[in-house]
Design a protein around this motif. Sequence first.
Motif, mmCIF file in Angstrom:
data_model
loop_
_atom_site.group_PDB
_atom_site.id
_atom_site.type_symbol
_atom_site.label_atom_id
_atom_site.label_comp_id
_atom_site.label_asym_id
_atom_site.label_seq_id
_atom_site.Cartn_x
_atom_site.Cartn_y
_atom_site.Cartn_z
ATOM 1 N N TRP A 81 0.912 -1.127 0.069
ATOM 2 C CA TRP A 81 0.095 -0.110 0.133
ATOM 3 C C TRP A 81 1.052 1.331 -0.169
ATOM 4 O O TRP A 81 2.244 1.129 0.261
ATOM 5 C CB TRP A 81 -0.688 -0.030 1.146
ATOM 6 N N TRP A 252 0.274 -3.477 -5.076
ATOM 7 C CA TRP A 252 -0.150 -4.415 -4.069
ATOM 8 C C TRP A 252 -0.141 -5.876 -4.464
ATOM 9 O O TRP A 252 0.239 -6.543 -3.661
ATOM 10 C CB TRP A 252 -1.765 -3.901 -3.858
ATOM 11 N N PHE A 272 -8.384 -6.931 -2.283
ATOM 12 C CA PHE A 272 -8.063 -5.372 -2.694
ATOM 13 C C PHE A 272 -9.258 -4.406 -2.815
ATOM 14 O O PHE A 272 -8.815 -3.501 -2.183
ATOM 15 C CB PHE A 272 -7.054 -5.491 -3.892
ATOM 16 N N TYR A 276 -9.477 -1.235 -0.442
ATOM 17 C CA TYR A 276 -9.146 0.073 -1.208
ATOM 18 C C TYR A 276 -10.393 0.769 -0.959
ATOM 19 O O TYR A 276 -10.382 2.176 -0.777
ATOM 20 C CB TYR A 276 -8.964 -0.255 -2.684
#
Length: 402
Positions: A81, A252, A272, A276
């Motif tokens: 990240w 990522w 993800f 996110y």
Amino acid sequence: MSKSRVIVLSAVRQGLSIAEAARRFGVTWRWVHELVRRYEAGGLDALEPRPRRPRTNPNQVEAVLRERIIELRTTLTEAGWDAGPATIAAHLERDGTPAPAISTIRRILLDAQLITREPNKRPRAAMIRFEAHQPNELWQSDFTHWRLADGTDIEILNWLDDHSRLLLACTAHRPVTGAAVIESFTATIATHGTPAATLTDNGRVFTTRITGTRNGFEQLIASLGIQQRNGRPFHPQTQGKIERFHQTLKRWLAAQPAADDLTALQDQLDRFRHHYNHHRPHRALGRRTPQTAYDATIKATPADNRDQRDWRIRHDRVDRFGKLSLRRAGRMHHLGIGIDHAGTPVMILTDDTTVTVTDRATGEVLATHTVDPARTYWRNNDRSPGRWPGLLPDMNDDAEHL
């Protein structure tokens, strides 16, 4: 011997007055008086220059907070990240810890040699930025490439809300086809509503306007009253947000174990997407998460307020006679596609009034048909009508497909 010692010894041991010593050495009498006072209090050593650094600094970051900043930098970087000073400050505030200034966090990271100094960048005033005012005002879409553990190339299709940066959809394909774009888009609008406009590049799965025709995706969004925008060829800056997003996604993915197959990669993409949208603070959003920004404002809708259609999707293959069969309201109907498309895998889009058949690989529209429950055979509206030799004009329509 230092000048300060000479002045003091002249005044103390040679009997010069403070005023005389001041005139002789070109200093103020107040300074001579201060030197004599220091000498009487601590001897000659007290005359040495004193450090100007304050003994205490009320603004100094505590050791525990410094360790937490360094820990966040390390943890976020290892997880793939963003881990810049602004992101670290957002995580500290989320944990209930008052965050120091961004410049202070940057200095701590520099002292720990976790970042390097960068040359001065262009000022933000030199950049022309565009951002939609409402969620669903504009959706950007594009796909990027990634490889499985065995080297197989996979394409990842993404839909991003321009206003909030919400990742609306993130799906893996081998490869992305026109049918995949339509399926992904219809599933996304079923969850998030219909956008006012879309922005993509000129890939054939998104548009065939360069050839003067419409593919299935273009025909779908036109029927929904959605404005279609396409960037200039060879100018990816137009889709800058999703291009920048691809960097975040790949950073990522590179920090994760390589996926063995498409299903494993999709599982990673789902994880993800959740992080996110719900946990990662976004600098362009004032450190809010995309989901927070998306939920904070009323959603835009297409400017064309036509009736919204309920689309159904089915996959099939054109038979050897160039036809398809479609059951509707309990009755079987036959669709003429064209003998030159025999064997082609297709996607069938059906609403209350129209059936659209597209090539699954290219997205090209092969046929459009008007829904007519009274007729068994629905001809291709995109082809000139014709009949088999020898059929009379007054024969019933069932003879059309004999």
